[in-house]
Design a protein around this motif. Structure first.
Motif, short mmCIF file in Angstrom:
data_model
loop_
_atom_site.label_atom_id
_atom_site.label_comp_id
_atom_site.label_asym_id
_atom_site.label_seq_id
_atom_site.Cartn_x
_atom_site.Cartn_y
_atom_site.Cartn_z
N GLN A 169 -1.64 -14.37 -10.01
CA GLN A 169 -1.97 -13.76 -11.30
C GLN A 169 -0.71 -13.44 -12.10
O GLN A 169 -0.67 -13.65 -13.32
N LEU A 170 0.33 -12.97 -11.43
CA LEU A 170 1.60 -12.69 -12.10
C LEU A 170 2.22 -13.97 -12.63
O LEU A 170 2.70 -14.02 -13.77
N GLN A 171 2.20 -15.03 -11.83
CA GLN A 171 2.72 -16.32 -12.25
C GLN A 171 2.01 -16.79 -13.53
O GLN A 171 2.65 -17.19 -14.49
N ASP A 172 0.70 -16.73 -13.53
CA ASP A 172 -0.09 -17.15 -14.69
C ASP A 172 0.24 -16.30 -15.91
O ASP A 172 0.44 -16.83 -17.00
N LEU A 173 0.33 -15.01 -15.73
CA LEU A 173 0.63 -14.10 -16.83
C LEU A 173 2.01 -14.39 -17.42
O LEU A 173 2.17 -14.43 -18.65
N LEU A 174 2.99 -14.60 -16.58
CA LEU A 174 4.34 -14.89 -17.06
C LEU A 174 4.40 -16.20 -17.82
O LEU A 174 5.07 -16.29 -18.86
N VAL A 175 3.72 -17.22 -17.33
CA VAL A 175 3.69 -18.50 -18.04
C VAL A 175 3.04 -18.32 -19.40
O VAL A 175 3.54 -18.82 -20.42
N ARG A 176 1.96 -17.56 -19.46
CA ARG A 176 1.27 -17.32 -20.73
C ARG A 176 2.12 -16.50 -21.70
O ARG A 176 1.95 -16.58 -22.92
N CYS A 177 3.06 -15.71 -21.16
CA CYS A 177 3.95 -14.90 -22.00
C CYS A 177 5.21 -15.65 -22.41
O CYS A 177 6.07 -15.08 -23.09
N GLY A 178 5.34 -16.89 -22.01
CA GLY A 178 6.47 -17.69 -22.47
C GLY A 178 7.54 -18.00 -21.45
O GLY A 178 8.51 -18.68 -21.76
N PHE A 179 7.41 -17.49 -20.24
CA PHE A 179 8.36 -17.84 -19.18
C PHE A 179 7.88 -19.17 -18.60
O PHE A 179 6.95 -19.21 -17.80
N THR A 180 8.52 -20.25 -19.03
CA THR A 180 7.99 -21.59 -18.77
C THR A 180 7.74 -21.89 -17.29
O THR A 180 6.77 -22.58 -16.97
N ASP A 181 8.58 -21.39 -16.41
CA ASP A 181 8.38 -21.59 -14.98
C ASP A 181 7.93 -20.32 -14.28
O ASP A 181 8.11 -20.16 -13.07
N GLY A 182 7.39 -19.40 -15.05
CA GLY A 182 6.84 -18.17 -14.48
C GLY A 182 7.87 -17.29 -13.81
O GLY A 182 8.88 -16.92 -14.40
N ILE A 183 7.63 -16.99 -12.56
CA ILE A 183 8.47 -16.06 -11.81
C ILE A 183 9.91 -16.56 -11.73
O ILE A 183 10.85 -15.76 -11.87
N ALA A 184 10.10 -17.84 -11.53
CA ALA A 184 11.46 -18.38 -11.44
C ALA A 184 12.23 -18.14 -12.73
O ALA A 184 13.41 -17.76 -12.71
N THR A 185 11.58 -18.34 -13.88
CA THR A 185 12.24 -18.12 -15.17
C THR A 185 12.52 -16.64 -15.39
O THR A 185 13.59 -16.27 -15.88
N LEU A 186 11.59 -15.80 -15.01
CA LEU A 186 11.79 -14.35 -15.13
C LEU A 186 12.98 -13.91 -14.28
O LEU A 186 13.83 -13.13 -14.73
N LYS A 187 13.07 -14.44 -13.09
CA LYS A 187 14.17 -14.11 -12.18
C LYS A 187 15.51 -14.50 -12.78
O LYS A 187 16.47 -13.72 -12.75
N GLU A 188 15.59 -15.70 -13.33
CA GLU A 188 16.83 -16.15 -13.96
C GLU A 188 17.18 -15.30 -15.18
O GLU A 188 18.35 -14.97 -15.41
#
Length: 52
Positions: A25-44
């Protein structure tokens, strides 16, 4: 009846299922918020902010 090891295994499997659902669910939410690779993009992004 279940012995203690079977009960512990069942509890761990339940926790794994719960955490996997939360992570998905977090991965999906992050992708929908613009983090193209979700958790990996947020981490970077977080690493970049901390290095400044």
């Amino acid at each position: 009846m279940y012995n203690k090891k079977q009960q512990k295994l069942a509890r761990l499997e339940s926790l794994l299922d719960y955490y996997q659902t939360e992570l998905d669910q977090l991965q999906d939410l992050l992708v929908r918020c613009g983090f193209t690779d979700g958790i990996a993009t947020l981490k970077e992004s977080a690493k970049a902010l901390l290095s400044d």
